[in-house]
Write a protein that holds these residues in place. Structure first.
Motif, PDB file in Angstrom:
ATOM      1  N   HIS A  13       0.829  -1.211   0.000  1.00 35.44           N
ATOM      2  CA  HIS A  13       0.000   0.000   0.000  1.00 35.44           C
ATOM      3  C   HIS A  13       0.863   1.261   0.000  1.00 35.44           C
ATOM      4  O   HIS A  13       1.957   1.264   0.553  1.00 35.44           O
ATOM      5  N   ASN A  14       0.308   2.303  -0.595  1.00 32.55           N
ATOM      6  CA  ASN A  14       0.890   3.641  -0.477  1.00 32.55           C
ATOM      7  C   ASN A  14      -0.103   4.520   0.264  1.00 32.55           C
ATOM      8  O   ASN A  14      -1.310   4.328   0.164  1.00 32.55           O
ATOM      9  N   TYR A  15       0.397   5.479   1.034  1.00 32.17           N
ATOM     10  CA  TYR A  15      -0.496   6.415   1.715  1.00 32.17           C
ATOM     11  C   TYR A  15      -1.187   7.297   0.672  1.00 32.17           C
ATOM     12  O   TYR A  15      -0.575   7.619  -0.363  1.00 32.17           O
ATOM     13  N   PRO A  16      -2.422   7.720   0.949  1.00 31.78           N
ATOM     14  CA  PRO A  16      -3.153   8.516  -0.050  1.00 31.78           C
ATOM     15  C   PRO A  16      -2.416   9.790  -0.468  1.00 31.78           C
ATOM     16  O   PRO A  16      -2.529  10.216  -1.621  1.00 31.78           O
ATOM     17  N   LYS A  17      -1.631  10.396   0.434  1.00 25.41           N
ATOM     18  CA  LYS A  17      -0.940  11.646   0.065  1.00 25.41           C
ATOM     19  C   LYS A  17       0.362  11.408  -0.715  1.00 25.41           C
ATOM     20  O   LYS A  17       1.023  12.352  -1.126  1.00 25.41           O
ATOM     21  N   ALA A  18       0.725  10.138  -0.862  1.00 26.07           N
ATOM     22  CA  ALA A  18       2.030   9.852  -1.484  1.00 26.07           C
ATOM     23  C   ALA A  18       1.925   9.711  -2.998  1.00 26.07           C
ATOM     24  O   ALA A  18       0.968   9.133  -3.508  1.00 26.07           O
ATOM     25  N   LYS A  19       2.911  10.260  -3.692  1.00 25.42           N
ATOM     26  CA  LYS A  19       3.121   9.908  -5.100  1.00 25.42           C
ATOM     27  C   LYS A  19       4.461   9.180  -5.123  1.00 25.42           C
ATOM     28  O   LYS A  19       5.516   9.787  -4.892  1.00 25.42           O
ATOM     29  N   ALA A  20       4.396   7.879  -5.328  1.00 21.05           N
ATOM     30  CA  ALA A  20       5.594   7.054  -5.203  1.00 21.05           C
ATOM     31  C   ALA A  20       6.239   6.876  -6.563  1.00 21.05           C
ATOM     32  O   ALA A  20       5.635   6.308  -7.468  1.00 21.05           O
ATOM     33  N   ALA A  21       7.472   7.374  -6.706  1.00 21.13           N
ATOM     34  CA  ALA A  21       8.143   7.251  -7.994  1.00 21.13           C
ATOM     35  C   ALA A  21       8.506   5.787  -8.272  1.00 21.13           C
ATOM     36  O   ALA A  21       8.348   5.303  -9.384  1.00 21.13           O
ATOM     37  N   GLU A  22       8.985   5.067  -7.249  1.00 23.61           N
ATOM     38  CA  GLU A  22       9.242   3.615  -7.321  1.00 23.61           C
ATOM     39  C   GLU A  22      10.151   3.179  -8.469  1.00 23.61           C
ATOM     40  O   GLU A  22      10.058   2.044  -8.917  1.00 23.61           O
ATOM     41  N   LEU A  23      11.016   4.088  -8.945  1.00 24.70           N
ATOM     42  CA  LEU A  23      11.884   3.702 -10.056  1.00 24.70           C
ATOM     43  C   LEU A  23      12.996   2.757  -9.630  1.00 24.70           C
ATOM     44  O   LEU A  23      13.603   2.089 -10.451  1.00 24.70           O
ATOM     45  N   TYR A  24      13.300   2.747  -8.339  1.00 26.09           N
ATOM     46  CA  TYR A  24      14.349   1.853  -7.852  1.00 26.09           C
ATOM     47  C   TYR A  24      13.712   0.778  -6.969  1.00 26.09           C
ATOM     48  O   TYR A  24      12.872   1.075  -6.131  1.00 26.09           O
ATOM     49  N   GLY A  25      14.163  -0.450  -7.142  1.00 25.71           N
ATOM     50  CA  GLY A  25      13.689  -1.533  -6.255  1.00 25.71           C
ATOM     51  C   GLY A  25      12.436  -2.213  -6.763  1.00 25.71           C
ATOM     52  O   GLY A  25      12.051  -3.247  -6.242  1.00 25.71           O
ATOM     53  N   GLY A  26      11.808  -1.639  -7.768  1.00 24.89           N
ATOM     54  CA  GLY A  26      10.672  -2.311  -8.395  1.00 24.89           C
ATOM     55  C   GLY A  26       9.426  -2.350  -7.539  1.00 24.89           C
ATOM     56  O   GLY A  26       9.285  -1.623  -6.569  1.00 24.89           O
ATOM     57  N   TYR A  27       8.488  -3.229  -7.945  1.00 24.68           N
ATOM     58  CA  TYR A  27       7.228  -3.363  -7.212  1.00 24.68           C
ATOM     59  C   TYR A  27       7.429  -4.288  -6.019  1.00 24.68           C
ATOM     60  O   TYR A  27       8.073  -5.333  -6.147  1.00 24.68           O
ATOM     61  N   TRP A  28       6.830  -3.929  -4.902  1.00 24.05           N
ATOM     62  CA  TRP A  28       6.725  -4.850  -3.781  1.00 24.05           C
ATOM     63  C   TRP A  28       5.271  -5.271  -3.681  1.00 24.05           C
ATOM     64  O   TRP A  28       4.362  -4.425  -3.681  1.00 24.05           O
ATOM     65  N   LEU A  29       5.063  -6.589  -3.608  1.00 21.50           N
ATOM     66  CA  LEU A  29       3.701  -7.122  -3.566  1.00 21.50           C
ATOM     67  C   LEU A  29       3.517  -7.916  -2.274  1.00 21.50           C
ATOM     68  O   LEU A  29       4.401  -8.687  -1.880  1.00 21.50           O
ATOM     69  N   LEU A  30       2.366  -7.716  -1.634  1.00 20.73           N
ATOM     70  CA  LEU A  30       2.073  -8.455  -0.402  1.00 20.73           C
ATOM     71  C   LEU A  30       1.433  -9.780  -0.806  1.00 20.73           C
ATOM     72  O   LEU A  30       0.520  -9.802  -1.635  1.00 20.73           O
ATOM     73  N   TYR A  31       1.927 -10.855  -0.201  1.00 20.78           N
ATOM     74  CA  TYR A  31       1.403 -12.181  -0.545  1.00 20.78           C
ATOM     75  C   TYR A  31       0.663 -12.770   0.644  1.00 20.78           C
ATOM     76  O   TYR A  31       1.163 -12.741   1.772  1.00 20.78           O
ATOM     77  N   ASP A  32      -0.512 -13.299   0.371  1.00 15.82           N
ATOM     78  CA  ASP A  32      -1.314 -13.914   1.434  1.00 15.82           C
ATOM     79  C   ASP A  32      -1.577 -15.377   1.064  1.00 15.82           C
ATOM     80  O   ASP A  32      -2.474 -15.678   0.258  1.00 15.82           O
ATOM     81  N   ALA A  33      -0.795 -16.257   1.673  1.00 20.57           N
ATOM     82  CA  ALA A  33      -0.896 -17.683   1.342  1.00 20.57           C
ATOM     83  C   ALA A  33      -2.291 -18.230   1.670  1.00 20.57           C
ATOM     84  O   ALA A  33      -2.785 -19.137   0.980  1.00 20.57           O
TER      85      ALA A  33
END
Ligand SMILES: Cc1ncc(COP(=O)(O)O)c(C=O)c1O
Length: 427
Positions: free
Chosen positions: A300-320
């Protein structure tokens, strides 16, 4: 098995090129570097190319003061000094963090106090930070991990309430915003890394390099005297009457950036707005396409955030649990077989479980002292940070794309759906 999954011999879902199709302007970089070589300008700060880059970055961020340094970690170490951190003081850093971020503080003899991350954002949790503040705390050092912005309102409120300095690790966050304001222009002092080369390197990359940004004159002058030995014009520039009495060697560290690196950083800065907008558009396209797939969602990102995310790629939460207990490893293995570059380990072990906090390392610090600067390091153990430890192996990491190959995002979404639809055959 009849699932059609590539891991069972079926056709791969992803056939498009998974490399980013965006290309950096290498010819422009070469010309910029050669110009400096021709001029013989290969060393210095406060003048020439280094000053030009500082001014351009300052304008980009919109803040008042910028210093270019040799690395991100030297920028942060200088910010720690600027904040007045010294031996015996405490600083708070997320345990899903980075040693390079706070190495300077450790070597000053300050004590690392780790905090938990929020399990939805995987960013420093302000509520947990507050519980760990003591009379010795001087600095909060959160990381805008992968350009995803921490809760700046909560962190600044904590700093105001407790008289602390916010030293933002913005190593990945060039161009990220909070409430429409760029990181580096709303906190106390923010530090960027320019390590690597784009795409894949830090959003403004220079091979190696770092940047300090602040709106606070005192913090700027303290960072400058700490790390810019022989900066041109420094004594004229300084306004603090005490610092003005130093000589040109200031406090002795020469952590300025290399001009050749800054020539490359300048070219990188020019393409940053394009890269951010395209990266975000691609991410949103994929987010929309996998929104209804069970078991996986973007951190998740906070509503006030604009996340550039150019480094490190996408992080995805996994729920087994949403996929019958299918492990993240097997989920990712099946996706890898489909052609999706994804890992079940977006990050490595938490900071508090590093050898320096968990093992006796006789002789490491010299003369039998128990830590750098003769100050014992705290001891930590497994179980001390259950929320963060519980996320290890459950946050998936995948590169993002500025310009993906045609059809790639559709194919990746198809691969996710295929694996989730067939999870029972993977158990
Ligand atoms: C979160 C974080 N902080 C700080 C740094 C330090 O930057 P540098 O490598 O430029 O010293 C890095 C580098 O990767 C980083 O990822």
């Amino acid at each position: 098995m009849g699932t059609g999954l590539a891991i069972h011999g079926g056709k791969k879902a992803v056939t498009a090129d998974t490399r980013d199709q965006w290309r950096r302007p290498v010819a422009e970089e070469k010309a910029a570097v050669c110009e400096l070589i021709d001029q013989g300008f290969l060393s210095g700060s406060g003048t020439g190319k280094p000053k030009e880059f500082e001014d351009q970055f300052r304008e980009f961020i919109g803040c008042k003061y910028v210093l270019a340094t040799s690395h991100g970690h030297t920028a942060i170490a200088s910010a720690y000094f600027a904040a007045g951190l010294g031996a015996g003081d405490e600083f708070i850093h997320p345990t899903i963090g980075y040693l390079g971020s706070y190495a300077g503080a450790l070597h000053m003899g300050a004590k690392p106090v780790f905090c938990e991350v929020d399990p939805k954002t995987v960013l420093a949790d302000p509520k947990d930070i507050e519980r760990r503040i003591t009379p010795r705390t001087r600095v909060i050092n959160p990381i805008h991990m992968c350009g995803r912005v921490c809760d700046m309102d909560a962190l600044l409120a904590l700093c105001n309430k407790h008289g602390l300095v916010l030293v933002e690790d913005a190593a990945h966050a060039h161009g990220s915003e909070w409430g429409g304001v760029k990181i580096g222009n709303l906190g106390h002092i923010a530090c960027f890394s320019c390590q690597g080369i784009v795409p894949g390197g830090k959003p403004v990359s220079a091979g190696e390099g770092g940047i300090v940004a602040t709106n606070d004159r005192e913090l700027y002058e303290r960072a400058l005297i700490y790390c810019h030995l022989h900066r041109s014009g420094s004594l004229e520039e300084l306004t603090n009457p005490v610092y003005k009495q130093l000589d040109a060697q200031l406090l002795g560290w020469k952590w300025r950036a290399h001009p050749l690196a800054l020539a490359i950083a300048q070219v990188s800065l020019k393409t940053l707005p394009y890269r951010i907008e395209h990266f975000i558009a691609t991410r949103e396209e994929l987010r929309a396409k996998i929104r209804d797939i069970p078991g996986v969602e973007f951190a998740h990102n906070y509503p006030k955030a604009k996340a550039a995310e150019l480094y490190g790629g996408y992080w995805l939460l996994y729920d087994a649990n949403a996929l019958g207990g299918l492990s993240a490893e097997v989920f990712c293995k099946a996706l890898n077989e489909e052609g999706v570059p994804i890992t079940a380990r977006a990050f490595r072990a938490p900071e508090h479980l590093r050898a320096i906090y968990t093992k006796d390392l006789p002789g490491l610090w010299g003369k039998g002292h128990p830590g750098p600067a003769n100050i014992p390091l705290p001891r930590y153990k497994k179980g001390d940070y259950p929320v963060s430890e519980g996320l290890v192996g459950k946050v998936l990491g995948m590169p993002g794309w500025i310009d993906p190959a045609r059809g790639l995002i559709d194919q990746i979404a198809t691969a996710f759906r295929k694996v989730a639809d067939n999870y029972k055959a993977l158990l």
